[in-house]
Design a protein around this motif. Structure first.
Motif, PDB file in Angstrom:
ATOM      1  N   TYR A  49       0.716  -1.134  -0.035  1.00  0.00           N
ATOM      2  CA  TYR A  49       0.077   0.009   0.104  1.00  0.00           C
ATOM      3  C   TYR A  49       0.867   1.212   0.101  1.00  0.00           C
ATOM      4  N   LYS A  50       0.758   2.069  -0.968  1.00  0.00           N
ATOM      5  CA  LYS A  50       1.571   3.487  -1.062  1.00  0.00           C
ATOM      6  C   LYS A  50       2.890   3.041  -1.413  1.00  0.00           C
ATOM      7  N   ARG A  69      -2.257  -0.988  -4.186  1.00  0.00           N
ATOM      8  CA  ARG A  69      -3.059   0.182  -4.180  1.00  0.00           C
ATOM      9  C   ARG A  69      -2.514   1.276  -3.659  1.00  0.00           C
ATOM     10  N   LYS A  70      -2.775   2.406  -4.357  1.00  0.00           N
ATOM     11  CA  LYS A  70      -2.470   3.878  -3.964  1.00  0.00           C
ATOM     12  C   LYS A  70      -0.945   3.923  -4.224  1.00  0.00           C
ATOM     13  N   GLU A  72       2.583   5.075  -5.892  1.00  0.00           N
ATOM     14  CA  GLU A  72       3.034   6.454  -6.861  1.00  0.00           C
ATOM     15  C   GLU A  72       4.219   5.976  -7.941  1.00  0.00           C
ATOM     16  N   THR A  89      -5.367   0.194  -8.042  1.00  0.00           N
ATOM     17  CA  THR A  89      -6.513   1.063  -7.785  1.00  0.00           C
ATOM     18  C   THR A  89      -5.863   2.332  -7.197  1.00  0.00           C
ATOM     19  N   GLU A  90      -6.401   3.376  -7.657  1.00  0.00           N
ATOM     20  CA  GLU A  90      -5.924   4.890  -7.195  1.00  0.00           C
ATOM     21  C   GLU A  90      -4.455   5.151  -7.362  1.00  0.00           C
ATOM     22  N   SER A 111      -7.549   6.154 -10.677  1.00  0.00           N
ATOM     23  CA  SER A 111      -6.162   6.542 -10.842  1.00  0.00           C
ATOM     24  C   SER A 111      -5.781   7.859 -11.656  1.00  0.00           C
TER      25      SER A 111
END
Length: 218
Positions: A49-50, A69-70, A72, A89-90, A111
């Motif tokens: 995550y992230k 997910r999330k 960058e 996702t995102e 996204s």
């Protein structure tokens, strides 16, 4: 405006990168990875995550059972990779290239895409619901039955791509050039298609889809 003319910023990747494998970098929540190249390997059952990934190249890498997910991702390049069914996702994606990749069922719901080029990719059934895409080009790609509903588009280009059965509900296609694309039908209303650009042959397809009868000229 043509996808060839729009300014897409390429990834800024240094020539010298560190060889890496997933075993070297067991991805974890909030992890930062930079200046690496993954080659001829697999990314299996990773969940982070992230994740922050900067200045990276993936070459002939297959992703399986992976969820980021999330994440960058900035200044990245994917060459001949398989990202089918990956959960992104995102995702926040900036300055990226996907070359000859399998993206079947890839989930990019919510996204943010900036300066991204997809070339010769198979992205059938990909999910881009609620994505915000600016300076994005799909060139010679297949997006058959992709879910592209509720997207926000700016400088978005579909060039010589298969979008048959793609869903564009609630996505404003004003100014989007579909004239070089291949499809027998897409999911879109007249309001979604208002001021989009199509070819004469495609006009008859839309007429049939909307139940209109085109009368031959006398």
């Amino acid at each position: 405006m043509s996808g060839n003319k729009v300014k897409i910023e390429p990834p800024k990747i240094p020539e010298s990168l560190t060889e890496a494998t997933v075993s070297d970098n067991e991805w974890a929540d909030g992890q930062e990875i930079s200046d690496v190249i993954f080659q001829e390997s697999g990314v299996h059952n990773q969940s982070a995550y992230k994740l922050y990934l900067d200045r990276a190249v993936f070459r002939n890498v297959a992703f399986r059972g992976t969820s980021l997910r999330k994440a960058e991702l900035t200044d990245v390049r994917f060459e001949n990779c398989d990202l089918s069914n990956i959960d992104l996702t995102e995702l926040v994606l900036h300055r990226a290239v996907f070359q000859n990749c399998k993206l079947l069922g890839m989930d990019l719901t919510g996204s943010t895409l900036r300066n991204v080029r997809f070339t010769q990719c198979s992205a059938d059934y990909a999910v881009l619901r609620f994505a915000n895409a600016k300076a994005v080009v799909f060139d010679n790609c297949s997006l058959a039955k992709a879910d592209m509903s509720n997207m926000t588009l700016s400088q978005f280009f579909l060039k010589q791509s298969n979008i048959d059965g793609a869903q564009f509900s609630q996505t404003k296609l004003a100014g989007i050039d579909l004239s070089s694309c291949e499809f027998n039908g897409i999911g879109a209303t007249l309001e979604d298609l208002r001021r989009s650009i199509i070819s004469p042959g495609q006009a008859s397809v839309f007429a049939a889809n909307f139940g209109l009868i085109v009368k031959p000229g006398e």
